[in-house]
Write a protein that holds these residues in place. Sequence first.
Motif, PDB file in Angstrom:
ATOM      1  N   PRO A 105       0.821  -1.210   0.000  1.00 44.69           N
ATOM      2  CA  PRO A 105       0.000   0.000   0.000  1.00 44.69           C
ATOM      3  C   PRO A 105       0.852   1.256   0.000  1.00 44.69           C
ATOM      4  CG  PRO A 105       0.065  -0.929   2.199  1.00 44.69           C
ATOM      5  CD  PRO A 105       0.791  -1.914   1.297  1.00 44.69           C
ATOM      6  N   VAL A 106       0.293   2.327  -0.581  1.00 47.41           N
ATOM      7  CA  VAL A 106       0.934   3.638  -0.525  1.00 47.41           C
ATOM      8  C   VAL A 106       0.568   4.272   0.804  1.00 47.41           C
ATOM      9  CG1 VAL A 106       1.079   5.906  -1.580  1.00 47.41           C
ATOM     10  CG2 VAL A 106       0.821   3.875  -3.019  1.00 47.41           C
ATOM     11  N   ASP A 107       1.571   4.638   1.572  1.00 45.42           N
ATOM     12  CA  ASP A 107       1.338   5.138   2.927  1.00 45.42           C
ATOM     13  C   ASP A 107       1.682   6.620   2.988  1.00 45.42           C
ATOM     14  OD1 ASP A 107       0.974   5.508   5.567  1.00 45.42           O
ATOM     15  OD2 ASP A 107       2.568   4.163   6.247  1.00 45.42           O
ATOM     16  N   PHE A 108       0.678   7.480   3.152  1.00 42.37           N
ATOM     17  CA  PHE A 108       0.952   8.905   3.329  1.00 42.37           C
ATOM     18  C   PHE A 108      -0.063   9.491   4.282  1.00 42.37           C
ATOM     19  CE2 PHE A 108      -1.957   8.690  -0.242  1.00 42.37           C
ATOM     20  CZ  PHE A 108      -2.839   9.705  -0.002  1.00 42.37           C
ATOM     21  N   ASP A 109       0.279  10.631   4.814  1.00 43.35           N
ATOM     22  CA  ASP A 109      -0.536  11.288   5.831  1.00 43.35           C
ATOM     23  C   ASP A 109      -1.397  12.362   5.186  1.00 43.35           C
ATOM     24  OD1 ASP A 109      -1.613  12.594   8.009  1.00 43.35           O
ATOM     25  OD2 ASP A 109       0.205  12.379   9.215  1.00 43.35           O
ATOM     26  N   LEU A 110      -2.683  12.317   5.454  1.00 45.19           N
ATOM     27  CA  LEU A 110      -3.589  13.310   4.882  1.00 45.19           C
ATOM     28  C   LEU A 110      -3.210  14.723   5.305  1.00 45.19           C
ATOM     29  CD1 LEU A 110      -7.126  11.699   5.125  1.00 45.19           C
ATOM     30  CD2 LEU A 110      -5.710  12.014   3.113  1.00 45.19           C
ATOM     31  N   LEU A 117      -3.730  24.419   3.521  1.00 46.46           N
ATOM     32  CA  LEU A 117      -5.114  24.833   3.304  1.00 46.46           C
ATOM     33  C   LEU A 117      -5.739  25.050   4.660  1.00 46.46           C
ATOM     34  CD1 LEU A 117      -6.330  22.484   0.431  1.00 46.46           C
ATOM     35  CD2 LEU A 117      -5.515  24.821   0.299  1.00 46.46           C
ATOM     36  N   ASP A 118      -5.940  26.285   5.039  1.00 52.66           N
ATOM     37  CA  ASP A 118      -6.466  26.632   6.351  1.00 52.66           C
ATOM     38  C   ASP A 118      -7.786  25.934   6.585  1.00 52.66           C
ATOM     39  OD1 ASP A 118      -6.791  27.780   8.779  1.00 52.66           O
ATOM     40  OD2 ASP A 118      -7.527  29.694   7.999  1.00 52.66           O
ATOM     41  N   GLY A 119      -7.896  25.269   7.717  1.00 54.65           N
ATOM     42  CA  GLY A 119      -9.126  24.567   8.044  1.00 54.65           C
ATOM     43  C   GLY A 119      -9.047  23.095   7.725  1.00 54.65           C
ATOM     44  N   PHE A 120      -8.032  22.660   6.938  1.00 51.14           N
ATOM     45  CA  PHE A 120      -7.912  21.256   6.595  1.00 51.14           C
ATOM     46  C   PHE A 120      -6.682  20.614   7.225  1.00 51.14           C
ATOM     47  CE2 PHE A 120     -11.085  22.439   3.688  1.00 51.14           C
ATOM     48  CZ  PHE A 120     -11.796  21.289   3.439  1.00 51.14           C
ATOM     49  N   GLY A 121      -5.758  21.410   7.788  1.00 51.07           N
ATOM     50  CA  GLY A 121      -4.666  20.824   8.560  1.00 51.07           C
ATOM     51  C   GLY A 121      -5.248  20.262   9.836  1.00 51.07           C
ATOM     52  N   VAL A 122      -4.777  19.108  10.286  1.00 48.32           N
ATOM     53  CA  VAL A 122      -5.329  18.484  11.486  1.00 48.32           C
ATOM     54  C   VAL A 122      -4.814  19.228  12.703  1.00 48.32           C
ATOM     55  CG1 VAL A 122      -5.465  16.368  12.806  1.00 48.32           C
ATOM     56  CG2 VAL A 122      -5.446  16.275  10.315  1.00 48.32           C
ATOM     57  N   ALA A 123      -5.693  19.673  13.544  1.00 54.23           N
ATOM     58  CA  ALA A 123      -5.292  20.414  14.730  1.00 54.23           C
ATOM     59  C   ALA A 123      -4.765  19.431  15.765  1.00 54.23           C
ATOM     60  CB  ALA A 123      -6.464  21.202  15.289  1.00 54.23           C
ATOM     61  N   THR A 124      -3.506  19.509  16.096  1.00 55.63           N
ATOM     62  CA  THR A 124      -2.913  18.599  17.058  1.00 55.63           C
ATOM     63  C   THR A 124      -2.498  19.362  18.294  1.00 55.63           C
ATOM     64  OG1 THR A 124      -0.766  18.870  16.019  1.00 55.63           O
ATOM     65  CG2 THR A 124      -2.094  17.038  15.262  1.00 55.63           C
ATOM     66  N   GLY A 190      -2.192   6.530  21.542  1.00 55.06           N
ATOM     67  CA  GLY A 190      -1.483   7.759  21.891  1.00 55.06           C
ATOM     68  C   GLY A 190      -0.860   8.481  20.717  1.00 55.06           C
ATOM     69  N   SER A 191      -0.985   7.940  19.498  1.00 59.54           N
ATOM     70  CA  SER A 191      -0.374   8.592  18.342  1.00 59.54           C
ATOM     71  C   SER A 191      -1.243   9.713  17.787  1.00 59.54           C
ATOM     72  CB  SER A 191      -0.114   7.571  17.230  1.00 59.54           C
ATOM     73  OG  SER A 191      -1.349   7.075  16.709  1.00 59.54           O
ATOM     74  N   GLY A 192      -2.533   9.663  18.045  1.00 59.80           N
ATOM     75  CA  GLY A 192      -3.441  10.677  17.518  1.00 59.80           C
ATOM     76  C   GLY A 192      -3.892  10.402  16.104  1.00 59.80           C
ATOM     77  N   ARG A 193      -3.377   9.301  15.494  1.00 59.18           N
ATOM     78  CA  ARG A 193      -3.729   8.967  14.126  1.00 59.18           C
ATOM     79  C   ARG A 193      -4.079   7.492  14.009  1.00 59.18           C
ATOM     80  NH1 ARG A 193       1.307  11.062  10.715  1.00 59.18           N
ATOM     81  NH2 ARG A 193       2.416  10.071  12.450  1.00 59.18           N
ATOM     82  N   VAL A 194      -4.936   7.196  13.061  1.00 64.05           N
ATOM     83  CA  VAL A 194      -5.325   5.808  12.789  1.00 64.05           C
ATOM     84  C   VAL A 194      -5.208   5.575  11.279  1.00 64.05           C
ATOM     85  CG1 VAL A 194      -6.865   5.564  14.764  1.00 64.05           C
ATOM     86  CG2 VAL A 194      -7.756   6.486  12.619  1.00 64.05           C
ATOM     87  N   GLU A 202      -3.695   2.964   1.579  1.00 71.50           N
ATOM     88  CA  GLU A 202      -3.781   3.074   3.027  1.00 71.50           C
ATOM     89  C   GLU A 202      -3.366   4.472   3.441  1.00 71.50           C
ATOM     90  OE1 GLU A 202      -1.262   0.996   6.355  1.00 71.50           O
ATOM     91  OE2 GLU A 202      -2.844  -0.357   5.671  1.00 71.50           O
ATOM     92  N   MET A 203      -4.209   5.110   4.258  1.00 76.37           N
ATOM     93  CA  MET A 203      -3.966   6.494   4.642  1.00 76.37           C
ATOM     94  C   MET A 203      -3.980   6.632   6.143  1.00 76.37           C
ATOM     95  SD  MET A 203      -6.460   8.425   1.893  1.00 76.37           S
ATOM     96  CE  MET A 203      -7.891   7.478   2.469  1.00 76.37           C
ATOM     97  N   LEU A 204      -3.296   7.649   6.623  1.00 80.94           N
ATOM     98  CA  LEU A 204      -3.335   8.023   8.024  1.00 80.94           C
ATOM     99  C   LEU A 204      -4.269   9.208   8.177  1.00 80.94           C
ATOM    100  CD1 LEU A 204       0.443   7.840   8.980  1.00 80.94           C
ATOM    101  CD2 LEU A 204      -1.347   6.243   9.658  1.00 80.94           C
ATOM    102  N   THR A 205      -5.164   9.127   9.151  1.00 83.05           N
ATOM    103  CA  THR A 205      -6.093  10.231   9.384  1.00 83.05           C
ATOM    104  C   THR A 205      -6.277  10.441  10.870  1.00 83.05           C
ATOM    105  OG1 THR A 205      -8.274  11.116   8.830  1.00 83.05           O
ATOM    106  CG2 THR A 205      -8.161   8.780   9.348  1.00 83.05           C
ATOM    107  N   THR A 206      -6.936  11.498  11.241  1.00 79.83           N
ATOM    108  CA  THR A 206      -7.100  11.854  12.650  1.00 79.83           C
ATOM    109  C   THR A 206      -7.959  10.851  13.389  1.00 79.83           C
ATOM    110  OG1 THR A 206      -6.989  14.169  12.000  1.00 79.83           O
ATOM    111  CG2 THR A 206      -7.790  13.711  14.203  1.00 79.83           C
ATOM    112  N   CYS A 207      -7.536  10.517  14.573  1.00 82.80           N
ATOM    113  CA  CYS A 207      -8.318   9.621  15.426  1.00 82.80           C
ATOM    114  C   CYS A 207      -9.552  10.360  15.921  1.00 82.80           C
ATOM    115  CB  CYS A 207      -7.470   9.139  16.603  1.00 82.80           C
ATOM    116  SG  CYS A 207      -8.387   8.129  17.796  1.00 82.80           S
ATOM    117  N   GLU A 208     -10.727   9.801  15.644  1.00 87.97           N
ATOM    118  CA  GLU A 208     -11.973  10.452  16.039  1.00 87.97           C
ATOM    119  C   GLU A 208     -12.196  10.374  17.547  1.00 87.97           C
ATOM    120  OE1 GLU A 208     -15.113   8.759  13.829  1.00 87.97           O
ATOM    121  OE2 GLU A 208     -14.424   9.518  11.885  1.00 87.97           O
ATOM    122  N   SER A 209     -11.657   9.366  18.187  1.00 86.66           N
ATOM    123  CA  SER A 209     -11.900   9.178  19.621  1.00 86.66           C
ATOM    124  C   SER A 209     -11.252  10.272  20.464  1.00 86.66           C
ATOM    125  CB  SER A 209     -11.368   7.811  20.071  1.00 86.66           C
ATOM    126  OG  SER A 209     -12.070   6.761  19.433  1.00 86.66           O
TER     127      SER A 209
END
Length: 376
Positions: A105-110, A117-124, A190-194, A202-209
């Motif tokens: 799979p191609v592995d990259f972070d959204l 793009l303001d509003g689309f960066g994941v707030a960490t 604890g990574s903040g990503r799933v 396969e992509m990494l995205t923000t953990c909703e929990s």
Amino acid sequence: MAKTRDLYDVLGVPKSATEAEIRTAYKKLAAKLHPDKNPDDAAAEQRFKDVGAAYEVLSDKVKRANYDEFGDIALQSGFDADEARARRAWGAASRRRSTPRGGPPVDFDLRDLFNGLDGFGVATDPRQSPGRSAPRRPRGEDVHAVAELELEDAIRGAEVAVTVPVHDPCSHCHGAGVTSAGPACERCGGSGRVRVSHGSLEMLTTCESCGGRGSRVAPCTACGGRGHHTRTEQVKVRIPPGADDGSTLRIPGKGSGVGARGDLVIETRVRPHPRVRRDKLDLTFDLPVTLVEAYAGAKVEVPTFDGPVTVTIPPRSQSGQKLRLKGRGVKRGKERGDLYVVLDVRLPDRPSIAVENALRKASEGYSRSPREDFEL
């Protein structure tokens, strides 16, 4: 305004609607949903705001074109169409490089895809591991208000005061909405990503929990988890001369929000004048004149919004005849309209045998019957 609702649906027009059709639909809805016609109706007030926000986008050629191409992403603050196209092409190229049949799979972070793009960066959370970006505070919402003006104020310009909600960051949690970090999130470890799989991609995205924080947190008790306290602020705005009914004025940074506030968008409503009619930059009113003034001609002083002026009535003028005063209309920037005076010939309103005889004698002055060519 809810971003999941199509802006064309908000105005009730098809995507193929012309500018005139969009403007007509907006004016009808704005008049129907105006708060003055729907007092204490929160739903109507919200729809009024939604309609104004939709019209603001669809009435602008560039914003409309970007919205048609990219959808809700184009409504984000700081959106760059060229950059979005480049990133979209990059994403497509990445998908083509992935192995479609069982390959790795191609592995990259959204977050990398939409960075910038303001509003689309994941707030960490800044307390997370090094390398994570600090939370970006989203741009606040635009506040839409209506300023009702008399015609004279619209022509001359006027100052209005508008009350807007302001969100101040909570001093206790500094706008985070939480007080302290708790145990690590069970879902993301604890990574903040799933990881999310779509076929071979396969992509990494923000953990909703945990919202990307990587840990369970307790909401701030001072602000109830909102991260801000709300107050009202009165903003004084100068409406420039020449405002028309439906004109809009945008004041950057005077809307709602924490930190990066949205804009204040004011729409002007001009009340009808009892005597003066307006057509864009031109003004028209009826001027009563006597029989003698109309027949023999006269110089008559008439009022205007810029002060009295003298109008020359030509001899043997007819009722309904229009006289043009060039440059005496509405001034907007370098443009200036005209003032049209429509003659309203008035008969004497008191009975008089002498006047009646004089008028009968005056009938000899007609070259032909005034009804000679009259027909339906």
